[in-house]
Design an enzyme around this catalytic site. Sequence first.
Site, PDB file in Angstrom:
ATOM      1  N   ARG A  53      -9.893 -25.735  46.828  1.00  0.00           N
ATOM      2  CA  ARG A  53      -8.581 -26.393  46.723  1.00  0.00           C
ATOM      3  C   ARG A  53      -8.705 -27.909  46.939  1.00  0.00           C
ATOM      4  O   ARG A  53      -7.812 -28.660  46.582  1.00  0.00           O
ATOM      5  CB  ARG A  53      -7.611 -25.829  47.771  1.00  0.00           C
TER       6      ARG A  53
ATOM      7  N   ARG B 292     -14.741 -36.677  46.055  1.00  0.00           N
ATOM      8  CA  ARG B 292     -14.691 -37.821  45.132  1.00  0.00           C
ATOM      9  C   ARG B 292     -15.739 -38.875  45.463  1.00  0.00           C
ATOM     10  O   ARG B 292     -15.963 -39.175  46.636  1.00  0.00           O
ATOM     11  CB  ARG B 292     -13.316 -38.484  45.184  1.00  0.00           C
TER      12      ARG B 292
ATOM     13  N   ARG C 134      -1.927 -15.239  59.015  1.00  0.00           N
ATOM     14  CA  ARG C 134      -1.982 -16.279  60.038  1.00  0.00           C
ATOM     15  C   ARG C 134      -0.566 -16.817  60.182  1.00  0.00           C
ATOM     16  O   ARG C 134       0.182 -16.939  59.197  1.00  0.00           O
ATOM     17  CB  ARG C 134      -2.894 -17.436  59.620  1.00  0.00           C
TER      18      ARG C 134
ATOM     19  N   ARG D 261      -3.592 -30.052  63.150  1.00  0.00           N
ATOM     20  CA  ARG D 261      -3.123 -31.344  62.638  1.00  0.00           C
ATOM     21  C   ARG D 261      -1.819 -31.750  63.312  1.00  0.00           C
ATOM     22  O   ARG D 261      -1.157 -30.920  63.942  1.00  0.00           O
ATOM     23  CB  ARG D 261      -2.925 -31.301  61.125  1.00  0.00           C
TER      24      ARG D 261
ATOM     25  N   GLU E  54       0.421 -28.822  65.201  1.00  0.00           N
ATOM     26  CA  GLU E  54       0.388 -27.522  64.510  1.00  0.00           C
ATOM     27  C   GLU E  54      -0.788 -26.675  64.996  1.00  0.00           C
ATOM     28  O   GLU E  54      -1.931 -27.115  64.958  1.00  0.00           O
ATOM     29  CB  GLU E  54       0.265 -27.824  63.017  1.00  0.00           C
TER      30      GLU E  54
ATOM     31  N   TYR F 117      -1.516 -16.732  48.499  1.00  0.00           N
ATOM     32  CA  TYR F 117      -1.115 -18.104  48.782  1.00  0.00           C
ATOM     33  C   TYR F 117      -0.681 -18.721  47.457  1.00  0.00           C
ATOM     34  O   TYR F 117      -1.456 -18.765  46.505  1.00  0.00           O
ATOM     35  CB  TYR F 117      -2.266 -18.942  49.381  1.00  0.00           C
TER      36      TYR F 117
ATOM     37  N   ASP G 119       1.149 -22.154  45.724  1.00  0.00           N
ATOM     38  CA  ASP G 119       1.800 -23.453  45.819  1.00  0.00           C
ATOM     39  C   ASP G 119       3.178 -23.364  45.174  1.00  0.00           C
ATOM     40  O   ASP G 119       3.450 -22.460  44.376  1.00  0.00           O
ATOM     41  CB  ASP G 119       0.946 -24.527  45.123  1.00  0.00           C
TER      42      ASP G 119
END
Length: 385
Positions: free
Chosen positions: A175, A179, A251, A281, A302, A350, A352
């Site tokens: 995911r 770069r 989760r 995070r 979190e 999952y 998006d």
Amino acid sequence: MAAGKFLMVGAGLSGAVIGRQLAEAGHQVQVVDARDHIGGNCHTARDPETGVLLHVYGPHIFHTDDGEVWDYVNRFATFKPYKNRVKTTARGQVFSLPVNLHTINQFFGKTLRPAEARAFIAETQADTTIKDPQSFEEQALRFVGRDLYEAFFKGYTLKQWGVSPRELPASILKRLPLRFSYDDNYFFHKYQGMPEQGYSEMIGGILDHPGISVRLETVFNRAETQDYDHVFYSGPLDGYFDYELGRLGYRTLDFEKFTYDGDYQGCAVMNYGDVDVPYTRITEHKHFAPWESHEKSVCYREYSRSATPQDIPYYPIRQLKEKALLADYVALAERSTGVSFVGRLGTYRYLDMDVTIREALDVAAGFLQQRAAAQAVPAFWTAPL
Ligand code: FAD
Ligand code: UDP
């Protein structure tokens, strides 16, 4: 053909989009949701104390390559340009994510140019003996190498998923881009943005149709199926069957909310790669709406853990054990009539937001076609296995 009467279980994106498409085709749609608000897990709400727009169930950034989905969401909300730029704190320093030229140069104390960095990673870091990475760990070792893996991914993933990255599929890491430029955009999609007034307002717009009626704080009861021509169920697949075969693993997340006078961390999302920091995070919500100005700030620390029956299910776990149980529930669902299982909980995947909308549009179109042709309606429109 006469107008049908349909029930959407769930007022998230799946229920709203399918409901809207059926209502526009002239049908009567009832939407129910157990919660006291619409929007599902994309729900946004103003914090009463600070006025900051909160992403109540965790940060949501819209990104897609699907032009039709982009046009669809822009019909119901004004989108502001928004690039997701994530930072991570690891080993006492702040780095840029996803791993990019800045991350590599900072981490290894170098000043490499793109081609040099590519060669450096390929020749000194990547484990090229791994030909076909299967696990998360193999994928990381193959493409970024052990040093970057251990700093940024190993501890974070252990905290996020509660299992070793050796036991997770490579697809989770895929995911994220890698770069060899200074482009720190977390996503690589053509369209990205944030609805100016939040996702709940956008979903409210989708539900705003004379053919749709919404009832909140209403838990679906399976016996109701017979009152409707068809039910689209976006709740948990195992929940539909009263967990009779056991529970699919999820989760869940705990958000520790705190307020701050000023700017707490200078960015919307700060990840924590070290395993001894218990949270994954911190999100600072006012930075998700940089066009607004707020003196005060609201942040969420979190934490991730295994979901108990009382918790909100967030991420499907989908390891071997869960997949075997899922297969049994799929078989049960395929023997049920009058119901289709949709969305992230109904298909235990999952998804998006853009994929959720794409699938919802396709489900509605497929359903209307099958109905016109008087053909049987499947339990699943996308294979959940
Ligand atoms: P949901 O939003 O879960 O809606 C299902 C609804 O059904 C819920 O409101 C629930 O209350 C209701 N319901 C369930 N059971 C019953 C019942 N028995 N009776 C009545 N109502 C019931 N996607 C992105 O594109 N970008 C992101 O940045 C992003 N961030 C995310 C962050 C997190 C932490 C998570 C977990 C997901 C993220 N997503 C993101 C994915 C996004 O949340 C999903 O695509 C979206 O929520 C799926 O919508 P849905 O309608 O299928 O499910
Ligand atoms: N990940 C990580 N470190 C990070 C960010 C992500 O190890 O700083 C891993 C983690 O396992 C996560 C996966 O990469 O589940 C995919 O990242 P994404 O940002 O898509 O996370 P999610 O949507 O799962 O929260």
